[in-house]
Design a protein around this motif. Structure first.
Motif, PDB file in Angstrom:
ATOM      1  N   THR A 212     -13.818  55.288 -78.133  1.00 60.45           N
ATOM      2  CA  THR A 212     -12.126  54.874 -77.673  1.00 60.45           C
ATOM      3  C   THR A 212     -12.066  53.420 -77.352  1.00 60.45           C
ATOM      4  N   GLY A 213     -12.776  53.149 -79.454  1.00 62.34           N
ATOM      5  CA  GLY A 213     -12.384  52.009 -79.971  1.00 62.34           C
ATOM      6  C   GLY A 213     -12.443  50.813 -79.403  1.00 62.34           C
ATOM      7  N   PHE A 214     -13.187  50.681 -77.925  1.00 58.41           N
ATOM      8  CA  PHE A 214     -13.654  49.185 -77.913  1.00 58.41           C
ATOM      9  C   PHE A 214     -14.981  48.169 -78.880  1.00 58.41           C
ATOM     10  N   HIS A 215     -14.795  46.928 -78.619  1.00 60.23           N
ATOM     11  CA  HIS A 215     -16.227  46.377 -79.432  1.00 60.23           C
ATOM     12  C   HIS A 215     -16.985  45.680 -79.187  1.00 60.23           C
ATOM     13  N   GLU A 216     -18.267  45.712 -79.146  1.00 62.95           N
ATOM     14  CA  GLU A 216     -19.444  44.593 -78.488  1.00 62.95           C
ATOM     15  C   GLU A 216     -18.983  43.490 -78.056  1.00 62.95           C
ATOM     16  N   GLU A 217     -18.703  42.708 -76.825  1.00 63.28           N
ATOM     17  CA  GLU A 217     -18.579  41.232 -77.367  1.00 63.28           C
ATOM     18  C   GLU A 217     -19.389  40.142 -77.401  1.00 63.28           C
ATOM     19  N   GLY A 218     -20.451  40.682 -76.417  1.00 68.93           N
ATOM     20  CA  GLY A 218     -21.838  40.486 -76.112  1.00 68.93           C
ATOM     21  C   GLY A 218     -22.986  40.822 -74.691  1.00 68.93           C
ATOM     22  N   TYR A 219     -24.386  40.492 -75.077  1.00 72.13           N
ATOM     23  CA  TYR A 219     -25.428  40.577 -74.396  1.00 72.13           C
ATOM     24  C   TYR A 219     -25.580  40.032 -73.237  1.00 72.13           C
ATOM     25  N   LEU A 220     -25.019  40.136 -72.101  1.00 77.25           N
ATOM     26  CA  LEU A 220     -25.368  39.222 -70.612  1.00 77.25           C
ATOM     27  C   LEU A 220     -26.892  39.195 -69.861  1.00 77.25           C
ATOM     28  N   LYS A 221     -27.801  38.112 -70.021  1.00 71.37           N
ATOM     29  CA  LYS A 221     -28.296  38.386 -68.832  1.00 71.37           C
ATOM     30  C   LYS A 221     -28.292  38.120 -67.691  1.00 71.37           C
ATOM     31  N   GLU A 222     -29.043  38.968 -66.828  1.00 74.25           N
ATOM     32  CA  GLU A 222     -29.294  38.660 -65.378  1.00 74.25           C
ATOM     33  C   GLU A 222     -27.908  38.305 -65.225  1.00 74.25           C
ATOM     34  N   THR A 223     -26.822  39.331 -65.226  1.00 75.81           N
ATOM     35  CA  THR A 223     -25.422  38.585 -64.744  1.00 75.81           C
ATOM     36  C   THR A 223     -24.918  39.563 -63.926  1.00 75.81           C
TER      37      THR A 223
END
Length: 189
Positions: free
Chosen positions: A149-160
């Motif tokens: 649907t057009g989203f882009h991955e922006e980051g991996y958040l550890k234990e967030t």
């Protein structure tokens, strides 16, 4: 908005949840597959579904978000899932999207169709500039839906997040209004 907005797609009606929908939500929220990546434990009492509906409707009344019931147009008014916005930040023109679906309707393009209308409403009617989604890194189906649907991955958040008595990682996806408009313009040319 004084009235909760009802939306439609080709196959689905997206409407406000009511207390009458509790049994439908309980039916699929009592399934471990549905709550595996959710910040809620599997439901064991109908009361839990009633409280969730009340919470989502309170968020709307407090102008903090929207949560639509997904129903099939040609069938009964039975709820097969929900989708909507939470953590709506009007000052920053952004919100988070969340969703879940009864497993009986998985892999039928339901959430792809529904999410496209939710995004349209967010960008065109609410005036959002950014829509975010946080997913569990192992949730491959959600990753596929968001990318489709057009989203882009922006980051991996550890234990967030702290969910189910443990810290969990999340992957942040986002879609900007200009990306949404660019994709829409390519499709409708």
């Amino acid at each position: 908005m004084k009235l909760f907005p009802q939306l439609e797609t080709e196959r689905f009606v997206l409407r406000r949840l009511t207390s009458k929908d509790a049994a439908d939500l309980f039916h699929y929220f009592s399934n471990d597959e549905v709550t595996k990546y959710y910040d809620l434990d599997r439901f064991v009492e109908l009361r839990e579904a009633e409280e969730l509906i009340q919470m989502w409707n309170s968020r709307y009344l407090e102008k903090q978000g929207f949560r639509w019931a997904i129903t099939v147009k040609a069938e009964s008014d039975r709820v097969i899932g929900t989708c909507g916005f939470h953590n709506w930040s009007k000052n920053h023109y952004k919100a988070e999207v969340g969703y879940e679906l009864n497993p009986d309707y998985w892999r039928q393009g339901v959430m792809t169709e529904v999410l496209q209308e939710i995004l349209r409403f967010g960008f065109e009617d609410l005036g959002l500039n950014r829509i975010e989604a946080f997913i569990d890194p192992d949730n491959i189906r959600s990753r596929y839906l968001l990318e489709k649907t057009g989203f882009h991955e922006e980051g991996y958040l550890k234990e967030t997040f702290f969910e189910k008595n443990q810290f969990v990682d999340a992957v942040l996806f986002a879609l900007l209004k200009k990306q949404y408009e660019s994709k829409r313009n390519r499709i409708f040319r």
